[in-house]
Enzyme design. Structure first.
Site, PDB file in Angstrom:
ATOM      1  N   CYS A 161      -2.554 -57.132 -20.261  1.00 43.52           N
ATOM      2  CA  CYS A 161      -1.275 -57.167 -19.554  1.00 43.52           C
ATOM      3  C   CYS A 161      -1.348 -58.264 -18.502  1.00 43.52           C
ATOM      4  CB  CYS A 161      -0.967 -55.812 -18.907  1.00 43.52           C
ATOM      5  SG  CYS A 161       0.622 -55.790 -18.032  1.00 43.52           S
ATOM      6  N   ASN A 190      18.441 -38.888   7.732  1.00 44.18           N
ATOM      7  CA  ASN A 190      19.036 -39.107   6.416  1.00 44.18           C
ATOM      8  C   ASN A 190      20.062 -40.225   6.530  1.00 44.18           C
ATOM      9  OD1 ASN A 190      20.356 -39.086   3.967  1.00 44.18           O
ATOM     10  ND2 ASN A 190      20.456 -36.858   3.832  1.00 44.18           N
ATOM     11  N   CYS A 230      17.451 -54.456  -3.451  1.00 38.66           N
ATOM     12  CA  CYS A 230      16.803 -54.402  -4.764  1.00 38.66           C
ATOM     13  C   CYS A 230      17.805 -54.032  -5.852  1.00 38.66           C
ATOM     14  CB  CYS A 230      15.631 -53.422  -4.759  1.00 38.66           C
ATOM     15  SG  CYS A 230      16.059 -51.745  -4.281  1.00 38.66           S
ATOM     16  N   PHE A 238      16.057 -48.165   7.215  1.00 41.73           N
ATOM     17  CA  PHE A 238      15.208 -47.911   6.049  1.00 41.73           C
ATOM     18  C   PHE A 238      13.868 -48.620   6.269  1.00 41.73           C
ATOM     19  CE2 PHE A 238      19.644 -47.963   4.701  1.00 41.73           C
ATOM     20  CZ  PHE A 238      19.774 -46.785   3.991  1.00 41.73           C
ATOM     21  N   ASP A 276      17.065 -52.671   4.741  1.00 42.71           N
ATOM     22  CA  ASP A 276      16.263 -52.784   3.508  1.00 42.71           C
ATOM     23  C   ASP A 276      16.299 -51.456   2.756  1.00 42.71           C
ATOM     24  OD1 ASP A 276      14.490 -53.564   1.544  1.00 42.71           O
ATOM     25  OD2 ASP A 276      12.711 -53.284   2.782  1.00 42.71           O
ATOM     26  N   GLN A 322       5.819 -53.077  -1.669  1.00 41.15           N
ATOM     27  CA  GLN A 322       6.309 -54.004  -2.673  1.00 41.15           C
ATOM     28  C   GLN A 322       5.232 -54.267  -3.726  1.00 41.15           C
ATOM     29  OE1 GLN A 322       9.278 -54.733  -2.992  1.00 41.15           O
ATOM     30  NE2 GLN A 322      10.298 -54.898  -1.011  1.00 41.15           N
ATOM     31  N   CYS A 368       2.368 -62.837 -23.427  1.00 43.31           N
ATOM     32  CA  CYS A 368       1.669 -61.587 -23.754  1.00 43.31           C
ATOM     33  C   CYS A 368       1.927 -61.244 -25.221  1.00 43.31           C
ATOM     34  CB  CYS A 368       2.161 -60.454 -22.857  1.00 43.31           C
ATOM     35  SG  CYS A 368       1.469 -58.833 -23.261  1.00 43.31           S
ATOM     36  N   ASN A 418       7.190 -52.425   7.333  1.00 45.94           N
ATOM     37  CA  ASN A 418       6.966 -53.741   6.736  1.00 45.94           C
ATOM     38  C   ASN A 418       7.706 -54.848   7.485  1.00 45.94           C
ATOM     39  OD1 ASN A 418       5.912 -55.413   4.508  1.00 45.94           O
ATOM     40  ND2 ASN A 418       8.040 -55.570   3.855  1.00 45.94           N
ATOM     41  N   CYS A 477       8.317 -55.734 -19.889  1.00 37.08           N
ATOM     42  CA  CYS A 477       8.980 -57.014 -19.567  1.00 37.08           C
ATOM     43  C   CYS A 477      10.147 -57.239 -20.518  1.00 37.08           C
ATOM     44  CB  CYS A 477       7.998 -58.174 -19.699  1.00 37.08           C
ATOM     45  SG  CYS A 477       6.619 -58.158 -18.539  1.00 37.08           S
TER      46      CYS A 477
END
Length: 492
Positions: free
Chosen positions: A185, A378, A446, A322, A399, A293, A93, A327, A106
């Site tokens: 992009c 929670n 993550c 979670f 997750d 995602q 890019c 998903n 990035c």
């Protein structure tokens, strides 16, 4: 898309121990030993002081402009490369780099894609060991996919610049709050990349061009949704311009006049925003502000691998912590006897229930879905008593967001410590004598630091072993590290 093996190993991203002596370099030159997760080269001055260098790669010899000094480290930017790394590549890019106005979206485009994965794998291993003294018994092959055109979720900033008489649409500049002047992009899907300049022209044409600060991209399998944040009501002329753009570029406009709960379709009807998990014949409708995602190619492989690692059998009960939109929950429901999805957001729990009912009744279901319940709670305030109240499960899928699952891991650890009679262990809550911990946990993360913290609790205090771990390259060219780890409990 295929899963490829790890290649092109790169040294540890942590500041290394002092390297062995090497031939003296000219004054001011530094040899880069490794790379940190922010894609900064790490070198040492002759006196041993660590220097973090933007734009430098491992094994390069560089000159540096130091712009920040502390007692035990310095930070700077590369000004010349005297010996280039074999892993250095030409960025894909033109807006990537260290120049003024460079896009900050990035951080690793100058590093070969395979080497980026190796850096992330090392970050995962280092976090597990340095933060938790945990080593996975087996390293999983990294999950990889397309390195360009993968980003189906993005938050694009919008700014009308009076002095230039134009509108900017894109990510922020590197280390700046200004919006970068990007005209392409390549990490966005090609059809969205091609839309950037027309979007700029569209916003410039609006009466409300000064009060539209953001456009959020949410791409489904058949729909590209754009959420326009507007701080004042849109005129009928502006609405007409949006409709014309939608037809011309095949997008679906959503409007957000205030908070996320005000997001609504510009015009009702049309194709539903959704993505598919074809391995399970599951379709997941979602709203553009729901968490999904960013990389649908990787998500499909990730869900399949997670369930393969969990190895659910037809007689087993599974809890998906979670669970979000479902998903993982809905694919689990094709394999288990019973599934419970637990999520902190009431809105997402409601959406999960809707998705479950739609897939249960849908004609494309590969097989019937098992009994599946959803609960809003929670999860950052979990206790051993709450864990016992949810009942025993044979296996868990975890997750969490970047904050990790500390309360959940601690509740497991506290129950285990109480059962073995450890000193200072909390008392067992009522009903704990009938509760059994899951024999296997698959943890999708993550944030490698919070995964390591939680892994330390599970391994050192919870009675588990970390049997497998590996990275998921969800965000190529960025410093984001997604990973997956498997924990097993030895039979009593």
């Amino acid at each position: 898309m295929t899963e490829e093996t790890l290649c092109a190993p790169v040294p540890t991203p942590h500041a290394p121990d002092a390297p062995a002596e090497s031939p003296a370099l000219p004054a001011g030159w530094l040899k880069v030993d490794s790379l940190d997760i922010e894609a900064q080269g790490i070198a040492r001055k002759p006196d041993g002081k660590v220097v973090f260098i933007e734009g430098a790669l491992p094994f390069e010899v560089v000159s540096v402009n130091v712009h920040r000094k502390k007692n035990n480290w310095e930070a700077g930017t590369v000004t010349a490369i005297h010996q280039e790394s074999s892993q250095r590549v030409r960025p894909g890019c033109p807006h990537f780099g260290l120049h003024t106005g460079a896009c900050g979206g990035c951080k690793m485009q100058h590093l070969h894609a395979a080497a980026q994965v190796a850096v992330k794998q090392r970050v995962l291993e280092d976090n597990l060991w340095h933060l938790a003294k945990v080593r996975a018994e087996t390293l999983l092959r990294p999950i990889e996919g397309p390195t360009w055109g993968y980003r189906y979720r993005a938050r694009l900033s919008v700014r009308y610049v009076h002095k230039k008489g134009e509108v900017l649409v894109g990510f922020h500049e590197r280390k700046s709050r200004y919006v970068a002047d990007i005209r392409e992009c390549p990490v966005l899907p090609p059809h969205v990349d091609a839309m950037l300049m027309p979007l700029r022209a569209l916003i410039f044409s609006l009466d409300a061009r000064e009060t539209c600060p953001q456009i959020e991209l949410a791409g489904g399998d058949a729909v590209t949704a754009l959420v326009l944040r507007h701080l004042e009501p849109l005129s009928e002329d502006d609405l007409a311009r949006l409709r014309t753009f939608a037809v011309q570029y095949d997008v679906q406009w959503w409007l957000q006049p205030k908070g996320p709960d005000t997001v609504h379709l510009l015009d009702e009807g049309g194709t539903i925003l959704a993505y598919a998990l074809p391995d399970f014949r599951i379709t997941m409708p979602f709203k553009p502000t729901d968490f999904t995602q960013v990389n649908p190619h990787i998500n499909r492989v990730l869900v399949s691998r997670a369930l393969r690692l969990l190895a659910v059998e037809k007689h087993e009960r599974v809890i998906d912590w979670f669970c979000g939109l479902g998903n993982f929950t809905l694919p689990l429901a094709t394999q288990a006897r019973e599934v419970l999805g637990i999520e902190g957001s009431e809105t997402l729990v409601a959406r999960s229930r809707e998705n479950y009912e739609k897939n249960k009744a849908g004609p494309s279901a590969k097989r019937s879905l098992c009994a599946t319940g959803f609960v809003a709670r929670n999860l950052f305030e979990m206790t051993p008593a709450m864990l016992v109240a949810d009942g025993s499960a044979d296996k868990w899928l975890v997750d969490p967001p970047r904050e990790g699952a500390f309360a959940l891991a601690k509740a497991v650890a506290d129950l285990h410590q109480a059962r073995i009679g450890a000193e200072d262990a909390p008392p067992l809550p009522p009903g704990a004598e009938h509760w059994t911990p899951p024999k296997r946990i698959v943890y999708v993360s993550c944030n490698p630091a919070t995964l390591a913290r939680d892994a330390g609790l599970l391994v050192h205090l919870g009675g588990y072993r970390c049997v497998q771990a590996g990275v998921v390259n969800m965000f190529p060219h960025t410093a984001h590290v997604e990973s997956i780890a498997v924990f097993e409990r030895d039979a009593p």
